[in-house]
Every structure is written in structure tokens, then in C-alpha cells.
Design a protein around this motif. Structure first.
Motif, PDB file in Angstrom:
ATOM      1  N   LYS A 110       0.813  -1.238  -0.117  1.00  0.00           N
ATOM      2  CA  LYS A 110       0.065  -0.029  -0.019  1.00  0.00           C
ATOM      3  C   LYS A 110       0.729   1.302  -0.102  1.00  0.00           C
ATOM      4  CE  LYS A 110      -3.933  -1.971   2.189  1.00  0.00           C
ATOM      5  NZ  LYS A 110      -4.578  -2.114   3.821  1.00  0.00           N
ATOM      6  N   ALA A 111       1.964   1.194   0.539  1.00  0.00           N
ATOM      7  CA  ALA A 111       2.840   2.380   0.549  1.00  0.00           C
ATOM      8  C   ALA A 111       3.649   2.476  -0.562  1.00  0.00           C
ATOM      9  CB  ALA A 111       3.815   2.230   1.937  1.00  0.00           C
ATOM     10  N   GLY A 112       3.763   1.520  -1.466  1.00  0.00           N
ATOM     11  CA  GLY A 112       4.495   1.623  -2.681  1.00  0.00           C
ATOM     12  C   GLY A 112       5.506   0.644  -3.007  1.00  0.00           C
ATOM     13  N   TYR A 113       5.694  -0.274  -1.941  1.00  0.00           N
ATOM     14  CA  TYR A 113       6.822  -1.353  -2.259  1.00  0.00           C
ATOM     15  C   TYR A 113       6.327  -2.346  -3.421  1.00  0.00           C
ATOM     16  CZ  TYR A 113      11.158  -3.380  -0.663  1.00  0.00           C
ATOM     17  OH  TYR A 113      12.471  -4.019  -0.607  1.00  0.00           O
ATOM     18  N   PRO A 114       7.317  -2.614  -4.055  1.00  0.00           N
ATOM     19  CA  PRO A 114       6.587  -3.717  -5.302  1.00  0.00           C
ATOM     20  C   PRO A 114       6.583  -5.071  -4.656  1.00  0.00           C
ATOM     21  CG  PRO A 114       8.838  -2.374  -5.630  1.00  0.00           C
ATOM     22  CD  PRO A 114       8.547  -2.214  -4.285  1.00  0.00           C
ATOM     23  N   ALA A 115       5.185  -5.466  -4.828  1.00  0.00           N
ATOM     24  CA  ALA A 115       5.105  -6.835  -4.466  1.00  0.00           C
ATOM     25  C   ALA A 115       5.807  -7.849  -4.771  1.00  0.00           C
ATOM     26  CB  ALA A 115       3.348  -7.159  -4.854  1.00  0.00           C
ATOM     27  N   ASP A 116       6.402  -7.861  -6.238  1.00  0.00           N
ATOM     28  CA  ASP A 116       7.064  -8.817  -6.634  1.00  0.00           C
ATOM     29  C   ASP A 116       8.681  -9.062  -5.937  1.00  0.00           C
ATOM     30  OD1 ASP A 116       7.996  -6.471  -8.105  1.00  0.00           O
ATOM     31  OD2 ASP A 116       8.474  -7.542  -9.802  1.00  0.00           O
ATOM     32  N   LEU A 117       8.959  -7.901  -5.153  1.00  0.00           N
ATOM     33  CA  LEU A 117       9.988  -7.859  -4.571  1.00  0.00           C
ATOM     34  C   LEU A 117      10.036  -8.501  -3.053  1.00  0.00           C
ATOM     35  CD1 LEU A 117      11.941  -4.524  -5.809  1.00  0.00           C
ATOM     36  CD2 LEU A 117      12.306  -7.119  -6.131  1.00  0.00           C
ATOM     37  N   ILE A 118       8.984  -8.756  -2.627  1.00  0.00           N
ATOM     38  CA  ILE A 118       8.496  -9.403  -1.203  1.00  0.00           C
ATOM     39  C   ILE A 118       8.337 -10.619  -1.518  1.00  0.00           C
ATOM     40  CG2 ILE A 118       7.053  -9.318   0.789  1.00  0.00           C
ATOM     41  CD1 ILE A 118       6.214  -6.446  -0.180  1.00  0.00           C
ATOM     42  N   HIS A 119       9.161 -11.351  -0.355  1.00  0.00           N
ATOM     43  CA  HIS A 119       9.151 -12.659  -0.190  1.00  0.00           C
ATOM     44  C   HIS A 119       8.581 -12.922   1.312  1.00  0.00           C
ATOM     45  CE1 HIS A 119      11.894 -12.220  -3.446  1.00  0.00           C
ATOM     46  NE2 HIS A 119      11.745 -13.320  -3.804  1.00  0.00           N
ATOM     47  N   TYR A 120       7.813 -14.062   1.251  1.00  0.00           N
ATOM     48  CA  TYR A 120       7.192 -14.392   2.599  1.00  0.00           C
ATOM     49  C   TYR A 120       7.581 -15.779   2.906  1.00  0.00           C
ATOM     50  CZ  TYR A 120       2.979 -15.833   5.582  1.00  0.00           C
ATOM     51  OH  TYR A 120       2.178 -16.354   6.508  1.00  0.00           O
ATOM     52  N   TYR A 121       8.325 -15.637   4.141  1.00  0.00           N
ATOM     53  CA  TYR A 121       8.926 -16.987   4.696  1.00  0.00           C
ATOM     54  C   TYR A 121       7.583 -17.482   5.887  1.00  0.00           C
ATOM     55  CZ  TYR A 121      10.762 -20.545   7.684  1.00  0.00           C
ATOM     56  OH  TYR A 121      11.029 -21.870   8.210  1.00  0.00           O
ATOM     57  N   ARG A 122       6.733 -18.213   5.278  1.00  0.00           N
ATOM     58  CA  ARG A 122       5.328 -18.675   6.012  1.00  0.00           C
ATOM     59  C   ARG A 122       5.780 -19.399   7.314  1.00  0.00           C
ATOM     60  NH1 ARG A 122       1.257 -22.455   5.801  1.00  0.00           N
ATOM     61  NH2 ARG A 122      -0.895 -21.853   6.351  1.00  0.00           N
ATOM     62  N   GLY A 123       6.647 -20.128   7.127  1.00  0.00           N
ATOM     63  CA  GLY A 123       6.927 -21.303   8.439  1.00  0.00           C
ATOM     64  C   GLY A 123       7.429 -20.254   9.822  1.00  0.00           C
ATOM     65  N   GLY A 124       7.911 -19.390   9.444  1.00  0.00           N
ATOM     66  CA  GLY A 124       8.325 -18.557  10.526  1.00  0.00           C
ATOM     67  C   GLY A 124       9.096 -19.229  11.603  1.00  0.00           C
ATOM     68  N   MET A 125       9.212 -18.749  12.770  1.00  0.00           N
ATOM     69  CA  MET A 125      10.069 -19.152  13.716  1.00  0.00           C
ATOM     70  C   MET A 125       9.866 -20.573  14.189  1.00  0.00           C
ATOM     71  SD  MET A 125      12.749 -17.069  14.172  1.00  0.00           S
ATOM     72  CE  MET A 125      13.388 -18.035  15.541  1.00  0.00           C
ATOM     73  N   GLN A 126       8.367 -20.598  14.452  1.00  0.00           N
ATOM     74  CA  GLN A 126       7.735 -22.067  14.750  1.00  0.00           C
ATOM     75  C   GLN A 126       8.357 -23.283  13.723  1.00  0.00           C
ATOM     76  OE1 GLN A 126       3.881 -23.042  14.781  1.00  0.00           O
ATOM     77  NE2 GLN A 126       4.263 -24.205  16.678  1.00  0.00           N
ATOM     78  N   VAL A 127       8.586 -23.101  12.649  1.00  0.00           N
ATOM     79  CA  VAL A 127       9.052 -24.173  11.431  1.00  0.00           C
ATOM     80  C   VAL A 127      10.296 -24.025  11.720  1.00  0.00           C
ATOM     81  CG1 VAL A 127       9.002 -25.053   9.318  1.00  0.00           C
ATOM     82  CG2 VAL A 127       7.000 -24.075  10.310  1.00  0.00           C
ATOM     83  N   TRP A 128      11.197 -22.736  11.755  1.00  0.00           N
ATOM     84  CA  TRP A 128      12.458 -22.638  11.643  1.00  0.00           C
ATOM     85  C   TRP A 128      13.130 -23.776  12.934  1.00  0.00           C
ATOM     86  CZ3 TRP A 128      15.657 -20.647   8.086  1.00  0.00           C
ATOM     87  CH2 TRP A 128      16.948 -20.382   8.626  1.00  0.00           C
ATOM     88  N   ARG A 129      12.385 -23.226  14.042  1.00  0.00           N
ATOM     89  CA  ARG A 129      12.809 -24.282  15.196  1.00  0.00           C
ATOM     90  C   ARG A 129      12.356 -25.594  15.358  1.00  0.00           C
ATOM     91  NH1 ARG A 129      13.744 -21.196  20.360  1.00  0.00           N
ATOM     92  NH2 ARG A 129      13.444 -18.591  19.775  1.00  0.00           N
TER      93      ARG A 129
END
Length: 194
Positions: free
Chosen positions: A167-186
Motif C-alpha cells: 500500500k505504501a508503494g513497495y513492489p509486491a514482486d520484491l517481497i518474499h514471505y517465509y510462512r513457516g516463521g520461527m515455529q517451523v525454523w525451530r
């Protein structure tokens, strides 16, 4: 025979006789990543074959709302990634990995090489991600690839950060989402930095 049985029991008390090495992949036993403040850290997996996730990270059923299972992609154009892609981004000098959790959560341990930009501040701190402040907000022509993560697949902090950044103007295609987060990492026994 009695001495052999005693030796087996004593060896069992000392720990496993044959512990299999725990690598990230067959080809990657560990990964060196640069730290934002300088130096490097090693990401590896816990070598105890009997290790289990404990404490808050072992909880599977949190009340929804607010802890609802998040979609695979928080917004159109955002790229969902796994652990190997996140490690590659940590090693990429052009990319930034952001722990988008609130400071109290960040202080409990994070992924080495990440920076903390709380989800409540993400849209206001795009200058830390390669955008330039201008009169109308941000010019994101020089935006860098960024990966966002939070507490786990039920955590809404990084999905909210991604939507607010777009919404603030950051290009969506440059955003990566690590859905697993700290729970899956641990859960995978990967290194956590305090």
C-alpha cells in the motif's frame, strides 16, 4: 555376557552410540551468513537426534482470532518461500531478511542475519529496504528484495507488514514471505540467535 550387557547400558547412559549427522541438505551441512552489524554467523541444525521443540513453540492450537492460519501468499505478487530460499536470501548481499515481529518476540530469538522491523512500522521504514523518502511518501525504484517472517503459519504480523508495504508503494514482486516463521525454523532445529 554380563560385562557386555553392562557396557551397553553404560554407553546408553552416556548418550547415543551412533548419532546421525544432521545437515540442512545432503550438500549443505551448514551455511555462513553475513550479519547486519558485521561479521558472520553459521546457520546449522541442532545435532541431537533426539531434540524436540518445547515451550511455546510446541503449541499447536492457539485461539483464532487472532492466531488464525495464514494464507500461503499474503497478497498478489508476493512470493512464498521455504527455508532453503530464505538461507539463500540471507547469503545474498542484495537482499534483506526482516523479522517483522514486535520487539518482545524478536528478543526471544531470531534468525541470524535478519533485521527487526516490527510489522507496525514496516510501511514507515521502507527507506531501510532501499526506497527513498520523497514528498509523497516513498520512491521505491531502488527497492531491494526482502523476505519477511514472523512466529509461524498462524502469525499475521509478516502478512500485515507485506500488505502495508505494498500500500505504501513497495513492489509486491520484491517481497518474499517465509510462512513457516520461527515455529517451523525451530521445528527443523535450525540455528536461533538471541
Amino acid at each position: 555376557m554380563k560385562n557386555l550387557a553392562l557396557a551397553v547400558v553404560m554407553a546408553g547412559l552416556a548418550g547415543p552410540i551412533w548419532a546421525d549427522p544432521v545437515q540442512i541438505t545432503r550438500e549443505m551441512p551448514a551455511a555462513e551468513v553475513p550479519l547486519p552489524e558485521g561479521g558472520t554467523a553459521t546457520i546449522s541444525r541442532i545435532q541431537d537426534n533426539d531434540n524436540v521443540v518445547s515451550g511455546d513453540w510446541a503449541k499447536t492450537s492457539r485461539a483464532c482470532p487472532p492466531f488464525c492460519v495464514q494464507p500461503m501468499s499474503p497478497a498478489e505478487g508476493v512470493i512464498t518461500i521455504g527455508e532453503l530460499e530464505l538461507i539463500a536470501m540471507l547469503q545474498d548481499p542484495k537482499a534483506i531478511v526482516v523479522d517483522s515481529r514486535i520487539p518482545d518476540h524478536y528478543k526471544t530469538g531470531t534468525i541470524a542475519g535478519s533485521i527487526n522491523i516490527p510489522y507496525t512500522e514496516a510501511a514507515d521504514r521502507l527507506d531501510a529496504l532501499g526506497c527513498e523518502i520523497d514528498f509523497d511518501g516513498f520512491d521505491c525504484e531502488g527497492a531491494k528484495p526482502v523476505a519477511l517472517f514472523c512466529n509461524g503459519p498462524w502469525c499475521g504480523q509478516s502478512p500485515n507488514a507485506a500488505r502495508n508495504m505494498i500500500k505504501a508503494g513497495y513492489p509486491a514482486d520484491l517481497i518474499h514471505y517465509y510462512r513457516g516463521g520461527m515455529q517451523v525454523w525451530r521445528m527443523l532445529g535450525l540455528s536461533v540467535e538471541n
